[in-house]
Enzyme design. Structure first.
Site, PDB file in Angstrom:
ATOM      1  N   TRP A   1       0.856  -1.107   0.213  1.00 19.65           N
ATOM      2  CA  TRP A   1      -0.039   0.040  -0.087  1.00 19.65           C
ATOM      3  C   TRP A   1       0.687   1.368   0.029  1.00 19.65           C
ATOM      4  O   TRP A   1       0.592   2.373  -0.803  1.00 19.65           O
ATOM      5  CB  TRP A   1      -0.971  -0.182   1.200  1.00 19.65           C
ATOM      6  CG  TRP A   1      -1.952   0.946   1.235  1.00 19.65           C
ATOM      7  CD1 TRP A   1      -2.506   1.587   2.438  1.00 19.65           C
ATOM      8  CD2 TRP A   1      -2.858   1.470   0.073  1.00 19.65           C
ATOM      9  NE1 TRP A   1      -3.361   2.576   2.074  1.00 19.65           N
ATOM     10  CE2 TRP A   1      -3.878   2.617   0.739  1.00 19.65           C
ATOM     11  CE3 TRP A   1      -2.660   1.391  -1.190  1.00 19.65           C
ATOM     12  CZ2 TRP A   1      -4.734   3.055  -0.095  1.00 19.65           C
ATOM     13  CZ3 TRP A   1      -3.739   1.788  -2.052  1.00 19.65           C
ATOM     14  CH2 TRP A   1      -4.671   2.820  -1.270  1.00 19.65           C
TER      15      TRP A   1
ATOM     16  N   HIS B   1      11.686   1.082   6.722  1.00 20.86           N
ATOM     17  CA  HIS B   1      12.604   0.602   7.789  1.00 20.86           C
ATOM     18  C   HIS B   1      13.213  -0.483   7.493  1.00 20.86           C
ATOM     19  O   HIS B   1      14.522  -0.522   8.035  1.00 20.86           O
ATOM     20  CB  HIS B   1      11.551   0.279   9.191  1.00 20.86           C
ATOM     21  CG  HIS B   1      12.283  -0.300  10.313  1.00 20.86           C
ATOM     22  ND1 HIS B   1      13.223   0.664  11.011  1.00 20.86           N
ATOM     23  CD2 HIS B   1      12.263  -1.633  10.602  1.00 20.86           C
ATOM     24  CE1 HIS B   1      13.790  -0.371  11.867  1.00 20.86           C
ATOM     25  NE2 HIS B   1      13.159  -1.415  11.598  1.00 20.86           N
TER      26      HIS B   1
ATOM     27  N   LYS C   1      -6.243   0.668   8.416  1.00 24.46           N
ATOM     28  CA  LYS C   1      -7.375   0.410   8.795  1.00 24.46           C
ATOM     29  C   LYS C   1      -7.640  -0.251   9.897  1.00 24.46           C
ATOM     30  O   LYS C   1      -7.478  -1.703   9.660  1.00 24.46           O
ATOM     31  CB  LYS C   1      -8.267   0.041   7.624  1.00 24.46           C
ATOM     32  CG  LYS C   1      -8.414   1.041   6.273  1.00 24.46           C
ATOM     33  CD  LYS C   1      -8.702   0.321   5.280  1.00 24.46           C
ATOM     34  CE  LYS C   1      -8.747   1.138   3.908  1.00 24.46           C
ATOM     35  NZ  LYS C   1      -9.306   0.297   2.838  1.00 24.46           N
TER      36      LYS C   1
ATOM     37  N   GLY D   1     -10.694   3.985   1.841  1.00 23.89           N
ATOM     38  CA  GLY D   1     -11.776   3.627   0.795  1.00 23.89           C
ATOM     39  C   GLY D   1     -11.539   2.475   0.181  1.00 23.89           C
ATOM     40  O   GLY D   1     -10.613   1.692   0.478  1.00 23.89           O
TER      41      GLY D   1
ATOM     42  N   SER E   1      -9.992   0.460  -2.039  1.00 26.07           N
ATOM     43  CA  SER E   1      -8.730   0.348  -2.876  1.00 26.07           C
ATOM     44  C   SER E   1      -7.818  -0.707  -2.736  1.00 26.07           C
ATOM     45  O   SER E   1      -7.577  -1.255  -1.472  1.00 26.07           O
ATOM     46  CB  SER E   1      -8.089   1.519  -2.679  1.00 26.07           C
ATOM     47  OG  SER E   1      -7.973   1.769  -1.273  1.00 26.07           O
TER      48      SER E   1
ATOM     49  N   LYS F   1     -15.058  -2.954   8.455  1.00 27.87           N
ATOM     50  CA  LYS F   1     -15.159  -3.856   7.425  1.00 27.87           C
ATOM     51  C   LYS F   1     -14.421  -4.712   7.256  1.00 27.87           C
ATOM     52  O   LYS F   1     -14.735  -5.854   6.586  1.00 27.87           O
ATOM     53  CB  LYS F   1     -15.084  -2.818   6.038  1.00 27.87           C
ATOM     54  CG  LYS F   1     -13.716  -2.323   5.900  1.00 27.87           C
ATOM     55  CD  LYS F   1     -12.750  -3.085   4.986  1.00 27.87           C
ATOM     56  CE  LYS F   1     -11.512  -2.504   4.765  1.00 27.87           C
ATOM     57  NZ  LYS F   1     -10.550  -3.163   4.028  1.00 27.87           N
TER      58      LYS F   1
ATOM     59  N   THR G   1     -14.030  -5.193  -0.166  1.00 26.07           N
ATOM     60  CA  THR G   1     -13.413  -6.305   0.594  1.00 26.07           C
ATOM     61  C   THR G   1     -14.338  -7.652   0.901  1.00 26.07           C
ATOM     62  O   THR G   1     -13.803  -8.562   1.360  1.00 26.07           O
ATOM     63  CB  THR G   1     -12.968  -5.979   1.864  1.00 26.07           C
ATOM     64  OG1 THR G   1     -13.983  -5.256   2.511  1.00 26.07           O
ATOM     65  CG2 THR G   1     -11.777  -4.690   1.637  1.00 26.07           C
TER      66      THR G   1
ATOM     67  N   LEU H   1      -0.692 -10.954   7.031  1.00 27.06           N
ATOM     68  CA  LEU H   1      -1.300  -9.874   8.136  1.00 27.06           C
ATOM     69  C   LEU H   1      -2.785  -9.896   7.603  1.00 27.06           C
ATOM     70  O   LEU H   1      -3.064  -9.318   6.479  1.00 27.06           O
ATOM     71  CB  LEU H   1      -0.999  -8.790   8.313  1.00 27.06           C
ATOM     72  CG  LEU H   1      -1.537  -7.753   9.100  1.00 27.06           C
ATOM     73  CD1 LEU H   1      -1.843  -8.053  10.504  1.00 27.06           C
ATOM     74  CD2 LEU H   1      -0.936  -6.279   8.900  1.00 27.06           C
TER      75      LEU H   1
END
Length: 329
Positions: free
Chosen positions: A14, A34, A106, A134, A136, A189, A246, A276
Site C-alpha cells: 500500500w 524501515h 484501517k 476507501g 482500494s 469492514k 473487501t 497479516l
C-alpha cells in the site's frame, strides 16, 4: 495551502502504491522504509518485495532516514495499525509543527481502543492528524487503475488542500470532515470481510453472501452512530464502498483469511501462510467497544468467537441463523 513535498512512510504494497500515485500527481515524493532489504530493492530494483511486478516511479526518493522523510509538507503514514504507535512516536520528534500526518491503516489499536488519528494526536501532538480510506487495492492503485477514496481531516480547508495534492487522472480522493466515520468504516469492514470469506469458504452460496454483507453493513452503521459518525459517511466510499470491495474479492487479505477459515484451516496456520489480516486483530477490540456502548453486532461477535476458538464455524453459522425473528432495521 499547497503540499509539494510528500513523504510516504512504509514500503509495503500500500505504501508503494500511494508513493506511485502521489508522484504521478506531480509531487516530490520521499518513500521511507524501515526494513533494510526491502529499502535496497526499492532503491536499486525500483520494486517492493510486497508488490512484485510494479515499478516505482523513477522520481521517488527512497530513504531509511526518518528525519529526511519528515522534511515534507505532508506525510502519509502507511504502516500496520498495531505498529502505528511506535512509528509515530519516532516521527513526533522530527516533524515540523502542524505537519499533516495522514493515517492510511484501517484498524483500532489493541489495549487502548484508539483509532489511528487518536494515536497520532497522542504521540505527535505537533502533528495535524488526518485519515485516508476507501475501496482500494494496492495493485490497482499502483498500476494506475481508476480508484476513489475518502480523505478526512477535522478542518475542511485542510481536507480540500490534501485531496488536491493527491488527486490525479486515475486517483480521486473525496474530502470529508467526518474523521471518525471514515475510521469506523475502514476498521469494521475488515472484520465483516472475514465473515464474508467464511461464507464463501463454506460454500454457502451467493444469497447467503448478499445477506451477510447487507446485515454486516447495518452493524457498521450502528457502531458508527454510537461513536458519532455521520450516516452519510457510512453510506459512502469509506463505509459501504469499502465493505462491498473487501467482502467480494479474493484480493482482500481479510476475505482470503475468512475463506481459509471457512474451509477448516486453523487460525494460526492461516496467519503463517497468508500474512497479516488486520480484521483478525480488530475483531476483539471492535467487540469490546460495541459491548461498552450497547451496540448489537452479532456477525462481528461470531467472527471474534471463531478467532478465539470459542465457537466452530458451524456453531457460529447456526447461532446467526437461529437468532430471534425480528423486523429489519
Amino acid at each position: 495551502m499547497t503540499f509539494e513535498r510528500i513523504a510516504v512512510l512504509g514500503g509495503g504494497a500500500w505504501g508503494t502504491a500511494l508513493a506511485n500515485v502521489t508522484a504521478r500527481a506531480g509531487r516530490a515524493v520521499t518513500l521511507w522504509e524501515h526494513d533494510a532489504a526491502n529499502a535496497t530493492e526499492l532503491a536499486e530494483k525500483r520494486e517492493s518485495r510486497f508488490l512484485r511486478g510494479v515499478r516505482i516511479e523513477d522520481s521517488i526518493v527512497v530513504t531509511r532516514d526518518l528525519a529526511q522523510a519528515a522534511r515534507a509538507d505532508a506525510i502519509l503514514l502507511v504502516v500496520p495499525a498495531q505498529a502505528m504507535r511506535s512509528v509515530i512516536k519516532a516521527l513526533g520528534g522530527v516533524i515540523a509543527e502542524h505537519t499533516p500526518v495522514i493515517a492510511c491503516a484501517k484498524g483500532i489499536e489493541h489495549g487502548t481502543q484508539k483509532f489511528m488519528t487518536e494515536v497520532i494526536a497522542e504521540c505527535a501532538p505537533n502533528a495535524t492528524p488526518a485519515i485516508l480510506s476507501g475501496p482500494s487495492f494496492a495493485a490497482d492503485v499502483a498500476r494506475g487503475l481508476p480508484t476513489a477514496v475518502t480523505l478526512a481531516a477535522s478542518e475542511e480547508s485542510l481536507a480540500t488542500d490534501l485531496t488536491k495534492a493527491l488527486a490525479s487522472r486515475t486517483f480521486r480522493p473525496y474530502q470529508s470532515t467526518d474523521v471518525r466515520g471514515v475510521e469506523v468504516g475502514g476498521a469494521a469492514k475488515n472484520v465483516l470481510a472475514i465473515a464474508s470469506g467464511i461464507v464463501t469458504g463454506r460454500g454457502l452460496g451467493a444469497s447467503a453472501a448478499a445477506a451477510l454483507t447487507t446485515r454486516g453493513f447495518i452493524e457498521l452503521v450502528r457502531f458508527g452512530r454510537a461513536l458519532g459518525a455521520k450516516t452519510e459517511t457510512m453510506m459512502g466510499l469509506s463505509g459501504l464502498g469499502d465493505l462491498i470491495l473487501t467482502c467480494s474479492s479474493p484480493q482482500s487479505r481479510n476475505f482470503r483469511f475468512g475463506v481459509n477459515l471457512g474451509e477448516g484451516r486453523a487460525v494460526q496456520d492461516i496467519h503463517a501462510t497468508t500474512g497479516l489480516a488486520e480484521g483478525a486483530f480488530t475483531a476483539p477490540v471492535l467487540l469490546e467497544m460495541a459491548r461498552e456502548r450497547g451496540v448489537d453486532m452479532p456477525i462481528s461477535s461470531a467472527v471474534a468467537a471463531m478467532l478465539t476458538g470459542a465457537m466452530s464455524v458451524d456453531q457460529a453459522i447456526e447461532s446467526l441463523l437461529t437468532r430471534p425473528l425480528r423486523a429489519e432495521d
